[in-house]
Design an enzyme around this catalytic site. Structure first.
Site, PDB file in Angstrom:
ATOM      1  N   LYS A   1      38.515  39.871  45.462  1.00 44.27           N
ATOM      2  CA  LYS A   1      37.606  40.311  44.401  1.00 44.27           C
ATOM      3  C   LYS A   1      36.463  39.312  44.232  1.00 44.27           C
ATOM      4  CE  LYS A   1      37.720  42.021  39.619  1.00 44.27           C
ATOM      5  NZ  LYS A   1      38.595  42.331  38.473  1.00 44.27           N
TER       6      LYS A   1
ATOM      7  N   SER B   1      37.952  46.668  36.556  1.00 45.99           N
ATOM      8  CA  SER B   1      36.891  46.013  37.309  1.00 45.99           C
ATOM      9  C   SER B   1      37.266  45.689  38.755  1.00 45.99           C
ATOM     10  CB  SER B   1      36.480  44.722  36.596  1.00 45.99           C
ATOM     11  OG  SER B   1      37.571  43.804  36.528  1.00 45.99           O
TER      12      SER B   1
ATOM     13  N   SER C   1      42.165  45.858  34.465  1.00 41.46           N
ATOM     14  CA  SER C   1      41.306  45.845  35.644  1.00 41.46           C
ATOM     15  C   SER C   1      42.032  45.903  36.980  1.00 41.46           C
ATOM     16  CB  SER C   1      40.399  44.609  35.622  1.00 41.46           C
ATOM     17  OG  SER C   1      39.430  44.751  34.614  1.00 41.46           O
TER      18      SER C   1
END
Length: 469
Positions: free
Chosen positions: A82, A157, A181
């Site tokens: 990420k 996210s 997320s």
């Protein structure tokens, strides 16, 4: 010649074949790079591709194996990182124009552990600006689309990681989770996301060394692979005071354990924000099917809505602490992020204290539930994937939302109590889009959530997302 069959292999099988010299780490990487070239132009899940560095790391793993050494449990597995986790020598932007050209000199804790376990860091995956948002879009790389339907959101996210997994561009992905997320993107994209108990997986670097809201954790295409990555990530780190020794815990073995006799509650809507009827029914059916494995399943009513406002108060404080050194440039951030920071700045001590009082009440409410049950199942997201152009869904089951963040209340009300949870695919809706079941366990009982989730995916397989390359 295309080796597209490789990208359909589970991560654990890739690692086993690489260690057995049935596949080389280099061949595995090239297959995933080919898949990325086919899929990413449409899905936009990968924002920075570390092609040459990954080739070097794959070659090192092949050399280790040739010399008789074991490179680790993730041997040769391509991993997406990420874009909020620092990667030495690879651009890390946090999805922000203010960091668009930043290249760290040191890996973050999760990246270090992935490399130590033999994983090949292949790419950075897209995220909203500083991971603030439940739809993956930023002004640096644009929007990530859902591989099941390119018109739809991958959520956020960790939307880039979830979409990259669903499109078979990477075999594993790491992520972070504050309000959901890791879980809501997994739900939208038909993969598995695990939010561990705070402190199980170290976070470094961080400005929040005593934070119990945000965690790092694994994402994978199935439960066994998520357990494999969790095992590699978990354990004490002297740089993170929240962490604790792992001891003899074995998450991979836990995913295969029986669930006979486990007491499981199903709750359709403990956040009291509403849930789309089809989603509720798919998740209810998945929960009750656990009974065929010997679990004792009961539907209950649970109202935790009193804590929804508290999450906004605590999140506001979290945002100020996280971005304290960037307060002077808040006007350069996107409206979601800027609004969260401004809310935190506008709060007073009484607001933060009220949030903490409500959180304590929430913890006790969950404690009472776990006096009767070992785990709680609920829809991970109360809505199906919505159009990628939308910031958030405007209605749930016909009811208009009063806050852009309310729709992830089923996940953030778990976050606030510091409990582990997993999102596992429970089926497809009438539009052939994935529906995720959230399974919430007691603190430090990730093993229970993994065991139950493994049974759900065996009973309710959803197959692969369509190919768009």
């Amino acid at each position: 010649m295309s080796e597209s069959w490789i990208v359909r292999l589970p991560a654990r099988e890739i690692a086993a074949r690489v260690r057995a010299k049935e596949l080389s780490a280099t061949a595995v990487l090239e297959a995933h790079l080919e898949q990325t070239a086919r899929e990413n132009p449409k899905v936009n899940a990968i924002c920075t591709l570390a092609e040459e560095k990954a080739r070097g790391w794959a070659a090192e793993i092949d050399a280790k194996i040739a010399a008789g050494a074991d490179p680790g449990p993730l041997a040769g597995v391509p991993v997406g990182i990420k874009d909020v986790h620092p990667t030495a020598g690879i651009r890390t932007t946090w999805g922000s124009p203010t960091m668009a050209d930043y290249v760290p000199s040191e890996d973050g804790a999760t990246v270090q552990r992935i490399k130590a376990a033999g994983g090949v860091v292949m790419a950075k995956t897209n995220t909203p600006e500083y991971a603030a948002g439940a739809n993956t879009y930023n002004d640096v790389f644009g929007a990530t689309r859902n591989p099941w339907d390119l018109r739809m959101s991958a959520s956020g996210s960790t939307g880039g990681g979830a979409a990259a997994l669903a499109a078979r561009m990477v075999a594993l992905a790491d992520g972070s989770d504050l309000g959901g997320s890791l879980r809501t993107p997994a739900s939208f994209c038909g993969v598995v996301g695990v939010r561990p108990t705070p402190g199980l997986v170290p976070i470094y670097p961080t400005s929040r060394s005593f934070d119990f809201l945000a965690v790092a954790g694994p994402m994978a295409r199935d439960v066994a692979d998520s357990a494999l990555l969790l095992q590699a990530l978990a354990g004490e780190d002297p740089r993170d005071p929240r962490t604790f020794p792992l001891g003899t815990r074995d998450f991979v073995a836990a995913a295969a354990k029986p669930v006979e006799g486990m007491r499981v509650a199903f709750v359709a809507d403990f956040a009291k924000i509403g849930v789309e009827p089809e989603i509720a029914e798919i998740c209810r059916a998945a929960a009750y099917q656990l009974g065929t494995w010997g679990a004792k399943v009961e539907e209950i009513d649970l109202d935790l809505s009193f804590a929804r406002e508290a999450f906004l108060q605590l999140r506001g404080q979290w945002m100020v602490q996280t971005h304290l050194d960037r307060i002077g440039i808040v006007d350069r951030f996107n409206p979601n992020l800027a609004g969260n920071i401004r809310r935190g700045l506008a709060q007073g001590p009484k607001d933060i204290a009220a949030g903490e009082h409500a959180r304590n009440k929430l913890v006790q409410a969950w404690r009472k539930v776990y006096e009767r049950f070992d785990a709680v199942c609920c829809p991970c997201a109360p809505v199906a994937p919505f159009p990628v152009e939308q910031n958030y869904p405007e209605t749930i089951a016909g009811r208009k939302l009063t806050s852009y963040i309310d729709w992830v209340a089923p996940t953030f009300l778990v976050t606030m109590a510091a409990m582990p949870a997993i999102s596992v695919p429970a089926g497809l809706d009438s539009n052939k889009l994935p529906v995720g079941l959230q399974i919430v366990a007691r603190r430090h009982r990730e093993e229970d959530a993994l065991a139950l989730a493994a049974k759900v995916e065996k009973m309710r397989p959803i197959g692969f997302a369509p190919s768009h390359g």
